[in-house]
Design an enzyme around this catalytic site. Structure first.
Site, PDB file in Angstrom:
ATOM      1  N   GLY A 112      -0.553   4.662  -0.907  1.00  0.00           N
ATOM      2  CA  GLY A 112      -1.964   5.610  -0.280  1.00  0.00           C
ATOM      3  C   GLY A 112      -1.492   6.555   0.625  1.00  0.00           C
ATOM      4  O   GLY A 112      -0.124   7.054   0.848  1.00  0.00           O
ATOM      5  N   GLN A 113      -2.312   7.019   1.436  1.00  0.00           N
ATOM      6  CA  GLN A 113      -2.148   8.204   2.439  1.00  0.00           C
ATOM      7  C   GLN A 113      -1.086   8.033   3.172  1.00  0.00           C
ATOM      8  O   GLN A 113      -0.150   8.918   3.383  1.00  0.00           O
ATOM      9  CB  GLN A 113      -3.453   8.507   2.994  1.00  0.00           C
ATOM     10  CG  GLN A 113      -3.326   9.861   3.676  1.00  0.00           C
ATOM     11  CD  GLN A 113      -4.293   9.910   4.962  1.00  0.00           C
ATOM     12  OE1 GLN A 113      -5.014   9.191   5.214  1.00  0.00           O
ATOM     13  NE2 GLN A 113      -4.429  11.258   5.277  1.00  0.00           N
ATOM     14  N   TYR A 146     -15.393  -1.822   8.664  1.00  0.00           N
ATOM     15  CA  TYR A 146     -14.181  -1.510   8.758  1.00  0.00           C
ATOM     16  C   TYR A 146     -13.817  -1.737  10.199  1.00  0.00           C
ATOM     17  O   TYR A 146     -12.667  -2.413  10.416  1.00  0.00           O
ATOM     18  CB  TYR A 146     -13.915   0.067   8.593  1.00  0.00           C
ATOM     19  CG  TYR A 146     -12.669   0.536   8.794  1.00  0.00           C
ATOM     20  CD1 TYR A 146     -11.640   0.479   7.804  1.00  0.00           C
ATOM     21  CD2 TYR A 146     -12.488   1.576   9.976  1.00  0.00           C
ATOM     22  CE1 TYR A 146     -10.441   1.083   7.935  1.00  0.00           C
ATOM     23  CE2 TYR A 146     -11.262   2.231  10.041  1.00  0.00           C
ATOM     24  CZ  TYR A 146     -10.044   1.764   9.072  1.00  0.00           C
ATOM     25  OH  TYR A 146      -8.946   2.548   9.212  1.00  0.00           O
ATOM     26  N   GLY A 185       0.700  -1.329  -0.026  1.00  0.00           N
ATOM     27  CA  GLY A 185      -0.176  -0.212  -0.258  1.00  0.00           C
ATOM     28  C   GLY A 185       0.701   1.185  -0.015  1.00  0.00           C
ATOM     29  O   GLY A 185       0.545   2.080   0.568  1.00  0.00           O
TER      30      GLY A 185
END
Ligand code: SER
Length: 320
Positions: free
Chosen positions: A11-12, A143, A8
């Site tokens: 990503g942020q 989540y 990832g």
């Protein structure tokens, strides 16, 4: 930590963590793992190796771990809370089936694993003010379900197999390099872009809704420090509360107006995000992280806001 795989990496969190690890861990090889469609670019691509690392392809992950002799995996692949409500089965597949494959690879090949948890691992019955390290969780979002399962599986692999799993519960993360995608706390990032560009901001979260937030440099420091902490001092592992600031939307908007007085905001509350936000802590107690690995944040609301505005103003200087 010498040979590190960041899953990832575009990503942020990953886009900044990968660069920090490359800069700050002497002699480290940091592999930027990505999925097709989210390829690394620019400095991230040019400063080190990059490999397709899809958590739904265990054989390919194992191959990367073997080829680069990976000893530490940062597993940042996730669908954030609002998107996960739209695609719950995909969220489970990425966050849990993907995690299980990573933990199995780590068990076989002796890797340490960091998989973040979140304020999203808590739920409506959690004590909201001063949320303790060890408390009732029972989230109602997918989540949150995946984050609680992540914490439990990570601890299971540590206790049963000795896999060196460690983690933190991130607050909403505020950053200016890469936008988050589909979280409940995203408003606290997006409003800075609107403010700097001189656009009206439509806020999906109601006034008066407190949530823990954190500036990215502190979050990155936590992700690095927890993996380098003395294991003999760790009473907990998966996952530590960490905190630095807590605010409601109007507090943030007032703070931004100290620097950009003409910020315009309209509330259009999104019921899905609001229900999630209402179920999350207002303020977590991070005393265990402070005691067990010397966690201490550097940024508060004012220093974060000033730094965000300074960076985004440079980038969008031409748009106002
Ligand atoms: N920032 C995440 C979200 O809003 C929570 O960890 O989904």
């Amino acid at each position: 930590m010498k040979n590190i795989l960041v899953i990832g990496s575009t990503g942020q969190i990953g886009s900044e963590l990968t660069m920090k690890l490359r800069r700050e861990i002497p002699g480290a090889t940091v592999v930027a793992g990505y999925i097709p469609g989210a390829e690394p670019k620019g400095e991230l691509l040019e400063s080190g190796p990059a490999e397709i690392a899809d958590v739904r392809n265990a054989a390919a992950l194992a191959d990367i771990v073997t080829r680069y002799q990976i000893d530490t995996i940062y597993n940042l692949a996730a669908l954030l809370s609002a998107v996960a409500e739209k695609k719950p089965l995909l969220a489970w597949d990425i966050q849990i089936n993907g995690l299980l494959d990573i933990l199995e690879i780590a068990r076989e090949k002796g890797c340490a694993v960091f998989t973040p948890s979140s304020i999203g691992s808590f739920g409506p019955e959690t004590p909201h003010d001063g949320t303790p390290q060890d408390t009732i969780q029972r989230p109602r979002s997918m989540y949150g379900c995946t984050k609680v399962a992540t914490e439990l599986l990570s601890d299971y692999y540590f206790h049963k197999y000795g896999v060196d799993t460690r983690s933190v519960r991130f607050p909403g993360l505020i950053s200016h390099v890469t936008l988050p995608g589909g979280g409940t706390t995203d408003y606290a990032v997006e409003v800075f872009y609107a403010a700097v560009k001189g656009e009206e901001f439509i806020c999906p979260i109601a006034a008066g809704t407190y949530m823990d937030m954190m500036y990215m440099p502190d979050a990155l420091k936590a992700a690095v420090d927890i993996m380098q902490a003395d294991p003999d001092r760790l009473v907990h592992r998966n996952s530590f509360n960490i905190a630095s600031m807590s605010f409601a939307p109007e507090t943030l908007f007032d703070k931004i107006r100290e620097y950009i007085p003409d910020l315009r905001v309209r509330y259009e509350v999104d019921p899905v995000r609001q229900a999630i936000a209402d179920s999350w802590p207002d303020r977590m107690d991070d005393s265990c992280a402070r005691a067990e690995w010397d966690w201490a944040p550097a940024f508060d609301l004012d220093t974060m806001a000033r730094d965000m505005i300074a960076h985004l103003s440079l980038r969008f200087a031409h748009t106002r």
